[in-house]
Design an enzyme around this catalytic site. Structure first.
Site, short mmCIF file in Angstrom:
data_model
loop_
_atom_site.label_atom_id
_atom_site.label_comp_id
_atom_site.label_asym_id
_atom_site.label_seq_id
_atom_site.Cartn_x
_atom_site.Cartn_y
_atom_site.Cartn_z
N PHE A 1 0.82 -1.22 0.00
CA PHE A 1 0.00 0.00 0.00
C PHE A 1 0.85 1.27 0.00
CE2 PHE A 1 -2.46 -3.14 2.64
CZ PHE A 1 -3.27 -3.57 1.61
N ARG B 1 -9.05 -0.01 -20.53
CA ARG B 1 -9.27 -1.45 -20.70
C ARG B 1 -8.93 -2.17 -19.40
NH1 ARG B 1 -6.56 -3.39 -25.76
NH2 ARG B 1 -8.67 -3.38 -26.65
N GLU C 1 -6.00 2.20 -7.06
CA GLU C 1 -6.10 3.32 -6.12
C GLU C 1 -7.37 4.13 -6.35
OE1 GLU C 1 -2.35 5.40 -6.31
OE2 GLU C 1 -1.36 3.82 -5.20
#
Length: 754
Positions: free
Chosen positions: A245, A637, A714
């Site tokens: 993270f 995509r 994110e």
């Protein structure tokens, strides 16, 4: 390969493997416990010793004395490393504080010693025998106070500290509707499952470190710089990372002290940061104070937008770039943003999932709801009314004021269009799927027994970043394609999408692709961070595979521009030859990197979405339960919908934690995070997580890369906390502007129980 023109039709567009919901190829290893994480590498170096880190017991000051006598005499102790005997150490370019403190102490739990012993228990026991006397210095630990002496930070990852378009002050003062409020977000911890852990071994002057790290090349450079040795003498290996993270983007104390301990003990040493040390010793998401001002016409058009943010860090640190999204998300002719950085003597603040946008949208998206209420507008309609297809906060760069300046002028594109921006479609799709029309617009009026019910919404936004990334591909005489790149998999599915890319490009089945990651001996990739990993790393594999395709075609006598790679064959016209035949006995190996031109300046590249949340708040206790969550994402995509969904629901869960429970509590007298373990730092668990749904809009973005993809890992956290806050307000009529929204902030303001 240079990507400087929008992508046209290419082999990826076949979508035989790419775009399919594919199970992670590393899944069996992880679910059976056989994936080798850093601390568990008993096979890589014989005679491993154990290191145990001692952290500073003061936040700022100096070590007056350190008595090692009892520790040295303890059973099993081999060596003790301190700043006095570690040799001359530099500081990595990406480290704010030194990883080994002494005699000066920069922050609480900064590493000041490493005890190396035959067993972990012996090292731990001996570490407790070290006696340290400190001279404590006065420090700054309260952002609200330090804010008054804050200054503009240097331009960095989040752009310049200030931006301005038009006349904000004049437009705000003359706006028929005005809004002005301040919000706060707390310090937060990455709290990943796997701790920071490393094994280090020296072979002469060559160092090998098996570690848990997101950005291999960055850390090789910083390890070499810190130790004062050539980069070519450092090898980092990190094939599996148990969560990061952002907390494992940079070289940390475990890796450096393992290397120093191995040198002192003259044998391999393994070090894991004990959980109680991690939250003060490593990095965290810094707290913010944010002021939002909005001005609008009576019809709801924003005419003035200002977002100011204050955060703190150690000297030489960087700000939390919480104004980033406000520069780009909503239209408004007159705008201003500002970031200010205060010096705090707390542990280092740095990147945590969606740095900037995640805490910034925690404030902005509440402010948008509050302004919509002032205007009497539906929160979704207010946002859609202020949508824009061009970057609103990117004014033309003024010419140089120095006529003698010989510096080349950077080409600038004022107010570039977004390469793709389907924010409105995200809102419309989500509203229909979630049942927005069932929301009671009057706060506090919907009930289920003792529970107050509410629905909230927020936009999702995160910029799309691309980075140079390289890979090496190898074809053997059995038709197996092996991909090697120092890209890491931090639980995101890198192994799988890289395998899918190679399989699509070379026309082979997924099981015929071998992926090797996380080794600095491999070509340098983009690494895992900033939401750039999936798109950029697969683009590097694309570039290497294009070279391999050309080599195969040439060897088989085919026209590389016409050759079709499919089903393990290469076809050109009426001819068809097995792919493996081109490899010969020795195989074919090609390497290339994807580099980017200036498309990111001609177009604003961002990802968008909408978060919908339903909550229930107990009318008597203020307990909040999240009932339902929906994310609608427009992010180019989607290379693997299965792993992408996992990324988004994980991010939604982190957003729930940020909204309701996560806070590193600062002891403002002594300068440390009090709740520095998983017993005191609360994160959502399975029982907290409701039904979660994710919708990906069918989208490709040829401006982004040859993969026509973007990042999504994110985007999923950005806006979630605000959607929950807005839902709580809708349920209770109580507006909380200070996160986390704990029941003590609600209970005395709840509607009276009927």
């Amino acid at each position: 390969m240079k990507f400087d023109m929008p992508a046209t039709t290419n082999p990826i567009d076949q979508l035989k493997v790419i775009g399919k919901a594919t199970e992670r190829i590393d899944g069996p290893l992880k679910t059976t416990g056989t994936a080798p994480y850093a601390y568990e590498r008993h096979d890589v170096a014989v005679n491993q010793a154990y290191g145990y880190i001692v952290g500073a017991a003061v936040a700022k000051g100096r070590i007056e004395s350190m008595d090692l006598t009892a520790a040295k005499a303890a059973p099993g102790v081999i060596a003790i490393v301190t700043a006095e005997n570690a040799g001359q150490l530099d500081k990595g370019n990406l480290n704010t504080a030194k990883l080994l403190g002494g005699p000066a102490v920069d922050h609480y739990h900064q590493a000041i010693a490493l005890v190396v012993a035959e067993t972990f228990e012996q090292a731990r026991s001996a570490a407790h025998l070290i006696h340290v006397d400190y001279e404590r210095a006065k420090g700054a630990f309260d952002l609200a106070i330090a804010k008054n002496s804050s200054t503009p930070p240097k331009p960095g990852f989040g752009g310049p500290p200030d931006s301005a378009v038009g006349d904000f002050v004049g437009a705000f003062e003359s706006a028929p509707f005005q809004f002005d409020a301040t919000y706060t977000t707390p310090d937060q911890s990455h709290a990943m499952m796997e701790p920071h852990a490393s094994i280090a071994a020296w072979n002469g002057d060559k160092l090998t470190v098996w570690t848990s790290n997101q950005m291999i090349a960055w850390s090789v450079g910083d390890m070499a710089k810190t130790l004062g040795i050539p980069k070519e003498n450092v090898r980092l290996i990190s094939p599996y990372v148990g969560g990061g993270f952002g907390g494992k983007l940079f070289l940390r104390a475990d890796a450096l002290l393992a290397a120093l301990g191995a040198r002192a003990a003259n044998r391999p040493v393994k070090v894991a940061l004990q959980r109680a040390l991690m939250m003060n010793n490593t990095t965290h998401r810094p707290a913010t104070i944010q002021r939002l001002r909005l001005g609008a016409t009576k019809e709801g058009k924003l005419t003035a937008i200002a977002h100011e943010s204050w955060s703190g860090d150690l000297p030489g640190g960087s700000p939390e770039t919480a104004v980033s999204q406000t520069r780009l998300l909503y239209a408004g002719a007159n705008r201003m943003t500002a970031m200010r950085l205060a010096v705090l003597d707390l542990p280092e603040g740095n990147a945590m999932r969606a740095p900037g946008e995640a805490p910034g949208m925690m404030a902005l998206e509440i402010a948008m709801d509050e302004m919509a209420e002032k205007l009497g507008l539906d929160p979704i309609e207010f946002r859609i009314l202020n949508d824009t297809q061009v970057a609103p906060d990117n004014p033309a760069k003024p010419p140089s004021s120095d006529p003698q300046s010989k510096a080349p002028e950077e080409k600038h594109y004022p107010h570039p269009p977004f390469s793709q921006r389907r924010l409105t479609e995200c809102f419309r799709t989500g509203a229909e799927r979630f049942g927005w029309n069932k929301r009671n617009p009057v706060p506090g009026k919907s009930r289920e027994g003792h529970w107050l019910m509410g629905i909230g919404v927020a936009a999702a936004f995160r910029n799309n970043l691309v980075m140079k990334s390289a890979a090496r591909v190898r074809l053997d005489n059995k038709g197996v394609v092996t991909v090697e790149t120092d890209m890491t998999d931090i639980g995101t599915g890198s192994y799988t999408i890289i395998a899918q890319t190679a399989a699509e490009m070379m026309g082979v089945a997924l099981h015929q692709v071998v992926v090797r990651l996380g080794d600095s001996d491999f070509p340098v990739s983009c690494g895992s961070g900033g939401q750039w990993g999936g798109n950029s790393s697969t683009s590097g594999v694309y570039a290497a595979c294009m070279k391999l395709r050309e080599a195969v075609a040439q060897k088989l006598g085919f026209d590389s521009t016409k050759a079709v790679f499919a089903d393990g064959q290469v076809r050109d016209g009426g001819r068809s030859t097995p792919l493996a035949q081109a490899a010969g006995e020795s195989g074919l190996v090609m390497e290339d990197a994807m580099e980017y031109g200036d498309l990111d300046k001609k177009y604003q590249q961002s990802t968008f979405g909408a978060h919908f949340v339903e909550v229930a708040v107990h009318a008597s206790t203020g307990e909040t339960r999240v009932r339902r969550m929906l994310a609608v994402c427009a992010a180019g995509r989607i290379l693997n919908p299965k792993s992408a969904r996992s990324q988004v629901i994980g991010a939604m869960t982190m957003g729930m934690g940020a909204a309701l429970m996560e806070e590193l509590t600062v002891d403002k007298r002594h300068g440390f995070f009090v709740n520095h373990d998983l017993a005191g730092y609360e994160v959502p668990v399975h029982a907290d997580v409701p039904h979660q749904e994710v919708i990906f809009l069918d989208e490709t973005d040829p401006i982004s890369s040859p993969m026509k993809a973007k990042g999504v890992g994110e985007l999923g956290i950005c806006g979630v906390a605000a959607a929950i806050a807005n839902a709580i307000y809708n349920a209770t009529g109580v507006r909380v502007r200070d996160y986390p929204i704990t029941l003590d902030k609600l209970i005395d303001r709840l509607p009276e129980v009927a």
